[in-house]
Design a protein around this motif. Structure first.
Motif, PDB file in Angstrom:
ATOM      1  N   ARG A 118       0.754  -1.007   0.167  1.00 53.35           N
ATOM      2  CA  ARG A 118       0.102   0.164   0.109  1.00 53.35           C
ATOM      3  C   ARG A 118       0.433   1.181  -0.452  1.00 53.35           C
ATOM      4  O   ARG A 118       0.654   2.120  -0.651  1.00 53.35           O
ATOM      5  N   SER A 119       1.921   1.140   1.085  1.00 55.46           N
ATOM      6  CA  SER A 119       2.843   2.071   0.874  1.00 55.46           C
ATOM      7  C   SER A 119       3.560   2.328  -0.634  1.00 55.46           C
ATOM      8  O   SER A 119       3.644   4.237  -0.598  1.00 55.46           O
ATOM      9  N   LEU A 120       3.169   1.561  -1.364  1.00 55.64           N
ATOM     10  CA  LEU A 120       4.077   1.658  -2.567  1.00 55.64           C
ATOM     11  C   LEU A 120       2.927   2.094  -3.860  1.00 55.64           C
ATOM     12  O   LEU A 120       3.456   2.631  -5.362  1.00 55.64           O
ATOM     13  N   GLU A 121       1.959   2.260  -3.435  1.00 60.47           N
ATOM     14  CA  GLU A 121       0.512   3.134  -4.269  1.00 60.47           C
ATOM     15  C   GLU A 121       0.816   3.855  -4.450  1.00 60.47           C
ATOM     16  O   GLU A 121       1.083   5.037  -3.572  1.00 60.47           O
ATOM     17  N   ASN A 146       0.117  12.687  -9.456  1.00 59.43           N
ATOM     18  CA  ASN A 146       0.269  11.585  -8.613  1.00 59.43           C
ATOM     19  C   ASN A 146       0.952  12.591  -7.800  1.00 59.43           C
ATOM     20  O   ASN A 146       2.275  13.499  -8.200  1.00 59.43           O
ATOM     21  N   THR A 147       0.648  12.395  -6.358  1.00 56.28           N
ATOM     22  CA  THR A 147       1.113  13.139  -5.503  1.00 56.28           C
ATOM     23  C   THR A 147       1.607  11.622  -4.457  1.00 56.28           C
ATOM     24  O   THR A 147       2.096  12.267  -3.357  1.00 56.28           O
ATOM     25  N   ALA A 148       1.583  10.684  -4.945  1.00 61.53           N
ATOM     26  CA  ALA A 148       2.481   9.803  -4.000  1.00 61.53           C
ATOM     27  C   ALA A 148       3.440   9.024  -3.935  1.00 61.53           C
ATOM     28  O   ALA A 148       4.219   9.513  -5.188  1.00 61.53           O
ATOM     29  N   ALA A 149       3.858   7.429  -4.612  1.00 61.03           N
ATOM     30  CA  ALA A 149       5.057   6.643  -5.375  1.00 61.03           C
ATOM     31  C   ALA A 149       5.067   7.041  -6.603  1.00 61.03           C
ATOM     32  O   ALA A 149       3.727   7.089  -7.838  1.00 61.03           O
ATOM     33  N   TYR A 150       6.133   7.265  -7.067  1.00 64.51           N
ATOM     34  CA  TYR A 150       5.849   6.594  -8.995  1.00 64.51           C
ATOM     35  C   TYR A 150       5.434   5.038  -9.453  1.00 64.51           C
ATOM     36  O   TYR A 150       4.617   4.197  -8.676  1.00 64.51           O
ATOM     37  N   THR A 175       6.198  10.730  -8.834  1.00 63.26           N
ATOM     38  CA  THR A 175       5.755  11.820  -7.331  1.00 63.26           C
ATOM     39  C   THR A 175       5.912  13.262  -8.050  1.00 63.26           C
ATOM     40  O   THR A 175       6.843  13.423  -8.359  1.00 63.26           O
ATOM     41  N   GLY A 176       4.544  13.443  -7.765  1.00 59.22           N
ATOM     42  CA  GLY A 176       4.091  14.664  -8.333  1.00 59.22           C
ATOM     43  C   GLY A 176       4.585  15.465  -9.980  1.00 59.22           C
ATOM     44  O   GLY A 176       4.003  16.910  -9.916  1.00 59.22           O
ATOM     45  N   THR A 199       1.356   0.267 -13.252  1.00 62.38           N
ATOM     46  CA  THR A 199       2.398  -0.870 -12.739  1.00 62.38           C
ATOM     47  C   THR A 199       3.445  -0.104 -11.358  1.00 62.38           C
ATOM     48  O   THR A 199       4.194   0.906 -11.948  1.00 62.38           O
ATOM     49  N   LYS A 200       3.779  -0.791 -10.761  1.00 63.94           N
ATOM     50  CA  LYS A 200       3.932   0.312  -9.530  1.00 63.94           C
ATOM     51  C   LYS A 200       5.547  -0.470  -9.251  1.00 63.94           C
ATOM     52  O   LYS A 200       5.221  -1.006  -9.859  1.00 63.94           O
ATOM     53  N   ILE A 201       6.156  -0.037  -8.712  1.00 65.05           N
ATOM     54  CA  ILE A 201       7.996  -0.081  -8.723  1.00 65.05           C
ATOM     55  C   ILE A 201       8.202  -1.135  -7.694  1.00 65.05           C
ATOM     56  O   ILE A 201       9.509  -1.480  -8.482  1.00 65.05           O
ATOM     57  N   SER A 202       6.994  -2.395  -7.288  1.00 66.86           N
ATOM     58  CA  SER A 202       7.737  -3.262  -6.693  1.00 66.86           C
ATOM     59  C   SER A 202       7.376  -4.342  -8.141  1.00 66.86           C
ATOM     60  O   SER A 202       7.642  -5.645  -7.803  1.00 66.86           O
TER      61      SER A 202
END
Length: 240
Positions: A118-121, A146-150, A175-176, A199-202
């Motif tokens: 969830r922290s990578l979303e 996008n205000t959070a993760a890559y 981010t940003g 696709t998330k960074i994971s």
């Protein structure tokens, strides 16, 4: 009198606390002494007995001893089986406790991994920019922040009543970052669903969806954007 009673109490406690093995051993020694005394006192008579009579004599004399040791063997075997059963129950309990601990550790690790995922979303925010119409033809422009993760492999899809209207790839979003895209114009008093796949960074894929509703008012059209709950999207993905 009190001393005698105390002595008798100690003796009773001592004799009653002895094990079966203790009694059998001492009874065997005592019975052996009796046999020895009988043999010594009747030695001449024993020498005059035939082999059959002599065998019957020794069988009768040693029969109680053999029976006593047979009882002792069964008693010891029962005690060992009882101890073995107790040890097996303790091992079973330890295994059950170990399984419970392992299950709790797995659940805790699973929750930790879920929280990490969830922290990578990315946290996506959709904003309507403008409506451009010329003779009922044109487009609706939106801004995606996008205000959070890559996230990468970003793709936008719009649909109305389950029918896909268009699909458009978008650049990788740090981010940003902000991206602008356009979709077909929304008819009055209707709504479309815009879904952003990524696709998330994971390396895991996911999506976030928005409901875009259009209202016609006297002072002009209004666009209202509702973001679907993220947990709902996870539940839908898991169910499918």
């Amino acid at each position: 009198m009190k001393k005698l009673q105390a002595w008798m109490a100690r003796q009773c406690k001592f004799w009653s606390s002895q094990s079966v093995e203790w009694w059998v051993k001492r009874a065997t020694v005592g019975w052996g002494l009796v046999i020895f005394f009988i043999i010594c006192s009747r030695y001449k008579e024993l020498m005059n007995l035939g082999l059959n009579e002599l065998g019957d004599f020794f069988a009768g004399m040693f029969g109680p001893v053999a029976f006593g040791w047979l009882v002792l063997g069964y008693t010891q075997q029962g005690r060992e089986l009882k101890l073995s059963s107790k040890a097996l129950r303790m091992q079973t309990k330890e295994l059950n406790d170990s399984v419970k601990q392992q299950t709790a550790m797995v659940e805790a690790q699973k929750i930790s991994l879920e929280n990490h995922e969830r922290s990578l979303e990315p946290l996506l925010v959709l904003t309507h920019v403008e409506t451009h119409l010329v003779n009922n033809h044109g487009y609706e422009t939106f801004r995606l922040d996008n205000t959070a993760a890559y996230c990468e492999s970003v793709r936008m899809e719009s649909a109305c009543n389950g029918l896909r209207l268009m699909s458009q790839p978008l650049p990788t979003m740090m981010t940003g970052d902000t991206e602008v895209f356009s979709v077909q114009p929304i008819a009055g008093k209707s709504q479309i669903e815009i879904t952003i796949y990524y696709t998330k960074i994971s390396g895991l894929e996911n999506s976030q969806s928005f409901i875009v509703k259009k209202f016609i008012q006297e002072d002009g059209d209004r666009i209202f954007i509702e973001k679907l709950p993220f947990t709902r999207r996870e539940a839908v993905a898991a169910a499918s």
